[in-house]
Design a protein around this motif. Structure first.
Motif, mmCIF file in Angstrom:
data_model
loop_
_atom_site.group_PDB
_atom_site.id
_atom_site.type_symbol
_atom_site.label_atom_id
_atom_site.label_comp_id
_atom_site.label_asym_id
_atom_site.label_seq_id
_atom_site.Cartn_x
_atom_site.Cartn_y
_atom_site.Cartn_z
ATOM 1 N N LYS A 59 36.009 53.310 26.120
ATOM 2 C CA LYS A 59 36.364 52.491 27.285
ATOM 3 C C LYS A 59 35.153 52.303 28.198
ATOM 4 C CE LYS A 59 41.271 53.634 27.426
ATOM 5 N NZ LYS A 59 42.352 54.299 28.178
ATOM 6 N N LEU A 60 34.386 53.358 28.428
ATOM 7 C CA LEU A 60 33.196 53.267 29.262
ATOM 8 C C LEU A 60 32.176 52.320 28.640
ATOM 9 C CD1 LEU A 60 31.583 54.160 31.722
ATOM 10 C CD2 LEU A 60 30.774 56.114 30.380
ATOM 11 N N ALA A 61 31.996 52.394 27.329
ATOM 12 C CA ALA A 61 31.052 51.500 26.641
ATOM 13 C C ALA A 61 31.487 50.040 26.783
ATOM 14 C CB ALA A 61 30.946 51.882 25.168
ATOM 15 N N ARG A 62 32.778 49.761 26.714
ATOM 16 C CA ARG A 62 33.272 48.390 26.886
ATOM 17 C C ARG A 62 32.998 47.883 28.304
ATOM 18 N NH1 ARG A 62 39.083 47.012 25.308
ATOM 19 N NH2 ARG A 62 38.210 44.992 25.772
ATOM 20 N N ILE A 63 33.189 48.746 29.301
ATOM 21 C CA ILE A 63 32.933 48.370 30.693
ATOM 22 C C ILE A 63 31.450 48.073 30.888
ATOM 23 C CG2 ILE A 63 32.892 49.257 33.057
ATOM 24 C CD1 ILE A 63 35.508 50.777 32.332
ATOM 25 N N ILE A 64 30.596 48.925 30.329
ATOM 26 C CA ILE A 64 29.152 48.715 30.455
ATOM 27 C C ILE A 64 28.743 47.417 29.773
ATOM 28 C CG2 ILE A 64 26.901 49.608 29.735
ATOM 29 C CD1 ILE A 64 28.093 52.439 30.201
ATOM 30 N N LYS A 65 29.254 47.169 28.579
ATOM 31 C CA LYS A 65 28.918 45.945 27.845
ATOM 32 C C LYS A 65 29.372 44.714 28.628
ATOM 33 C CE LYS A 65 27.766 43.455 24.269
ATOM 34 N NZ LYS A 65 26.415 43.003 24.132
ATOM 35 N N HIS A 66 30.553 44.766 29.201
ATOM 36 C CA HIS A 66 31.057 43.650 30.009
ATOM 37 C C HIS A 66 30.152 43.420 31.217
ATOM 38 C CE1 HIS A 66 33.996 40.856 31.616
ATOM 39 N NE2 HIS A 66 33.972 41.504 32.763
ATOM 40 N N GLY A 67 29.738 44.507 31.865
ATOM 41 C CA GLY A 67 28.841 44.399 33.020
ATOM 42 C C GLY A 67 27.493 43.810 32.640
ATOM 43 N N MET A 68 26.989 44.191 31.461
ATOM 44 C CA MET A 68 25.717 43.642 31.010
ATOM 45 C C MET A 68 25.828 42.135 30.775
ATOM 46 S SD MET A 68 24.429 46.682 28.448
ATOM 47 C CE MET A 68 23.117 45.701 27.766
ATOM 48 N N ASN A 69 26.935 41.708 30.203
ATOM 49 C CA ASN A 69 27.149 40.271 29.987
ATOM 50 C C ASN A 69 27.215 39.521 31.314
ATOM 51 O OD1 ASN A 69 27.176 40.614 27.231
ATOM 52 N ND2 ASN A 69 29.395 40.679 27.061
ATOM 53 N N GLN A 70 27.889 40.105 32.294
ATOM 54 C CA GLN A 70 27.967 39.476 33.611
ATOM 55 C C GLN A 70 26.594 39.398 34.255
ATOM 56 O OE1 GLN A 70 30.899 41.811 35.756
ATOM 57 N NE2 GLN A 70 32.421 40.206 35.484
ATOM 58 N N ALA A 71 25.793 40.441 34.110
ATOM 59 C CA ALA A 71 24.456 40.460 34.705
ATOM 60 C C ALA A 71 23.559 39.392 34.071
ATOM 61 C CB ALA A 71 23.831 41.841 34.540
#
Length: 62
Positions: A32-44
């Motif tokens: 779950k943490l990895a998915r949140i980080i990946k989503h944040g990277m895409n937003q950035a």
């Protein structure tokens, strides 16, 4: 080792050791943490570039 106790179309009941259960829980949290980080990277990557002043102003507005 785990044993399937009951199986219905929408649910499976299993028996397993607490050590294995805790490991599965930790793996799920990491996923779950990895998915949140990946989503944040895409937003950035999609966000417009900002100057330091613009970034500070944006953070203060949050």
């Amino acid at each position: 080792m785990e044993t399937i106790i009951e199986r219905t179309p929408g649910r499976i009941t299993v028996s397993m050791s607490t050590r294995r259960w805790n490991r599965i829980q930790k793996l799920e949290q990491a996923y779950k943490l990895a998915r949140i980080i990946k989503h944040g990277m895409n937003q950035a990557e999609m966000a417009p570039a900002m100057t330091v002043e613009q970034a500070m102003k944006h953070l203060e507005e949050l």
